[in-house]
Structure formats: structure tokens, C-alpha cells
Design an enzyme around this catalytic site. Structure first.
Site, short mmCIF file in Angstrom:
data_model
loop_
_atom_site.label_atom_id
_atom_site.label_comp_id
_atom_site.label_asym_id
_atom_site.label_seq_id
_atom_site.Cartn_x
_atom_site.Cartn_y
_atom_site.Cartn_z
N LYS A 1 0.76 -1.27 0.04
CA LYS A 1 -0.07 -0.14 0.03
C LYS A 1 0.71 1.25 0.07
CE LYS A 1 -2.54 -0.12 3.70
NZ LYS A 1 -1.74 -1.16 4.52
N ARG B 1 -9.70 2.49 8.74
CA ARG B 1 -9.42 1.13 9.28
C ARG B 1 -10.37 0.21 10.12
NH1 ARG B 1 -3.22 1.74 8.61
NH2 ARG B 1 -2.23 -0.39 8.77
N ARG C 1 11.31 -6.33 4.94
CA ARG C 1 11.35 -4.62 5.49
C ARG C 1 11.81 -4.61 6.92
NH1 ARG C 1 5.67 -1.81 5.40
NH2 ARG C 1 5.39 -2.60 7.34
N ARG D 1 11.78 -1.42 11.40
CA ARG D 1 10.58 -0.99 12.03
C ARG D 1 9.98 -1.62 13.32
NH1 ARG D 1 5.48 0.53 7.98
NH2 ARG D 1 4.32 -0.32 9.68
N ARG E 1 -0.72 -7.98 13.67
CA ARG E 1 -1.29 -6.69 12.68
C ARG E 1 -2.20 -7.65 11.65
NH1 ARG E 1 4.01 -4.29 10.84
NH2 ARG E 1 2.58 -3.05 9.30
P1 AMP Z 1 0.75 1.43 8.51
O1 AMP Z 1 2.04 2.10 8.05
O2 AMP Z 1 -0.17 1.89 7.47
O3 AMP Z 1 0.82 -0.06 8.34
O4 AMP Z 1 0.37 1.48 9.82
C1 AMP Z 1 1.32 1.18 10.97
C2 AMP Z 1 0.58 1.37 12.20
O5 AMP Z 1 -0.11 2.66 12.73
C3 AMP Z 1 -0.79 0.32 12.45
O6 AMP Z 1 -0.46 -0.76 12.73
C4 AMP Z 1 -1.51 1.34 13.36
O7 AMP Z 1 -0.99 0.80 14.83
C5 AMP Z 1 -1.18 2.68 13.42
N1 AMP Z 1 -2.42 3.27 12.38
C6 AMP Z 1 -2.06 3.53 11.25
N2 AMP Z 1 -3.13 3.91 10.53
C7 AMP Z 1 -4.13 3.56 11.49
C8 AMP Z 1 -5.64 3.90 11.69
N3 AMP Z 1 -6.18 4.46 10.56
N4 AMP Z 1 -6.26 3.53 12.69
C9 AMP Z 1 -5.71 3.08 13.66
N5 AMP Z 1 -4.40 2.79 13.79
C10 AMP Z 1 -3.71 3.28 12.56
#
Ligand code: AMP
Length: 196
Positions: free
Chosen positions: A14, A89, A128, A134, A145
Site C-alpha cells: 500500500k 481501518r 522490510r 520498523r 497486525r
Molecule cells: P501502516 O503504516 O499503515 O501499516 O500503519 C502502522 C501502524 O500505525 C498500524 O499498525 C497502527 O498501529 C497505526 N495506524 C495507522 N493507521 C491507522 C488507523 N487508520 N487507525 C488506527 N491505527 C492506525
């Protein structure tokens, strides 16, 4: 004006595709994950809070996330369209986004669903982790996750599908191949991003 959402499991590519589409379509990519990570790096109050959830593979609470996105979408550069990456989400986030857009007479033009099988996404995430370090990319957290995604986020695709705005894209292949697939599918919907 193009208002898009990119949805898919962790490791489906994504973030990479959001950056590329943003450049191709001339609209800002808005990634809640990136905003949270910037805040973690900057040591802000939001960052400290977000980190406590992110490191466990949990979602940051809706109230916090929704406020953040409302502010971001109200910024001038999102007037001419946007590409949301990683938001909404949860069902509550969908409600908040719907309301935000509806009060402005707007709605999403398309929801791009990136598909990828679980073995591939886990191996991408582990790669990654080795490259970027990360803190939410350890194997246990990755597994969690994926569970949270399946429970909270995957059902949202049906919600958008019932509105007839979902395009499903195979996320396997080179970055260029996947970008081309998305651009082609959007073109089929009359979205080239350049229209005012
Ligand atoms: P991502 O980079 O999109 O995989 O997001 C990394 C982490 O940020 C996720 O595992 C959540 O802990 C938090 N996060 C990102 N977007 C959201 C969202 N829309 N709602 C809640 N937590 C989020």
C-alpha cells in the site's frame, strides 16, 4: 477531483503504491501510519501515544485517529483530491470519513483493494523489518497486525463494495506492474487524476 482510498493487508504494498499513485495522479497521499511514525520520530505527545499501540500491532484509538485525519483533510492541498493510505481501518473511521465528506458534498470516487496472499505479505514484512528496522515488523507483531486487519479492516471492503466503488488489484508482481494495473483500472472508471 479525485478522492481515493487504498486498502489492503499489511505488506500488500500500500505505502509504496500510494507514493507512486500520488505522483502519477497529482494528489497528496495521506498515510496515517506515516503521520504516526513522523510523530514518534519527533517525540510529540501524539507520537508517544501512537507508539504504545503501534509497537503491539494494535490500532491507535479511533478518537485520536479521526481527529488527526479530519485536520489533515481540511488542509488546502486536500481540496483538489487525495489518496488515503491506511485510513479508514475501522467501521467507526468509515462513519467519520463519510460524515466529513458528506458535509462537503463529496464522496470517494474509488476504493482500490490490493490483494496479496498471507505467505507473501509476511515474507515482505520480514524483509522490510531487516531493511528498515520498523519496531512493529517483528514476527509476533506482524502476525497480530494481520489478525487485527482481518477482524477490523477486511470487512470494510464489503461496505464499500456495496456502494459499487471497489476495484480489486492483484498486489503481486513488480512495483511497476502493480502501479500500471491500478492506473489502468482507475482509467476504466474515468479517473486520470488530472480532471478538475
Ligand atoms: P501502516 O503504516 O499503515 O501499516 O500503519 C502502522 C501502524 O500505525 C498500524 O499498525 C497502527 O498501529 C497505526 N495506524 C495507522 N493507521 C491507522 C488507523 N487508520 N487507525 C488506527 N491505527 C492506525
Amino acid at each position: 477531483m479525485t478522492r481515493l482510498l487504498l486498502i489492503g493487508p499489511p505488506g500488500s504494498g500500500k505505502g509504496t503504491q500510494a507514493a507512486r499513485l500520488s505522483a502519477r495522479l497529482g494528489i497528496p497521499a495521506i498515510s496515517t501510519g506515516d503521520i504516526f511514525r513522523d510523530n514518534v520520530r519527533g517525540g510529540t505527545e501524539l507520537g508517544v501515544l501512537a507508539k504504545s499501540f503501534m509497537d503491539r500491532g494494535e490500532y491507535v484509538p479511533d478518537s485520536v485517529t479521526n481527529d488527526l485525519v479530519r485536520d489533515r483533510l481540511a488542509a488546502a492541498d486536500a481540496d483538489s483530491g487525495f489518496l488515503l493510505d491506511g485510513y479508514p481501518r475501522t467501521a467507526e473511521q468509515v462513519r467519520t470519513l463519510d460524515e466529513f465528506l458528506a458535509t462537503r458534498g463529496h464522496s470517494l470516487d474509488a476504493v482500490v483493494q490490493l490483494t496479496a496472499d498471507e505467505d507473501e505479505t509476511v515474507s515482505r514484512l520480514l524483509r522490510r523489518a531487516a531493511e528498515q528496522g520498523r519496531t512493529d515488523d517483528t514476527e509476533d507483531v506482524i502476525r497480530h497486525r494481520l489478525e487485527v486487519y482481518a477482524r477490523e479492516t477486511a470487512p470494510l471492503i464489503d461496505v464499500y463494495a456495496s456502494r459499487g466503488v471497489v476495484v480489486s488489484i492483484d498486489g503481486l508482481g513488480s512495483m511497476d506492474e502493480v502501479t500500471d494495473r491500478i492506473v489502468d483500472a482507475l482509467g476504466g472508471l474515468g479517473i486520470d487524476g488530472k480532471a478538475a
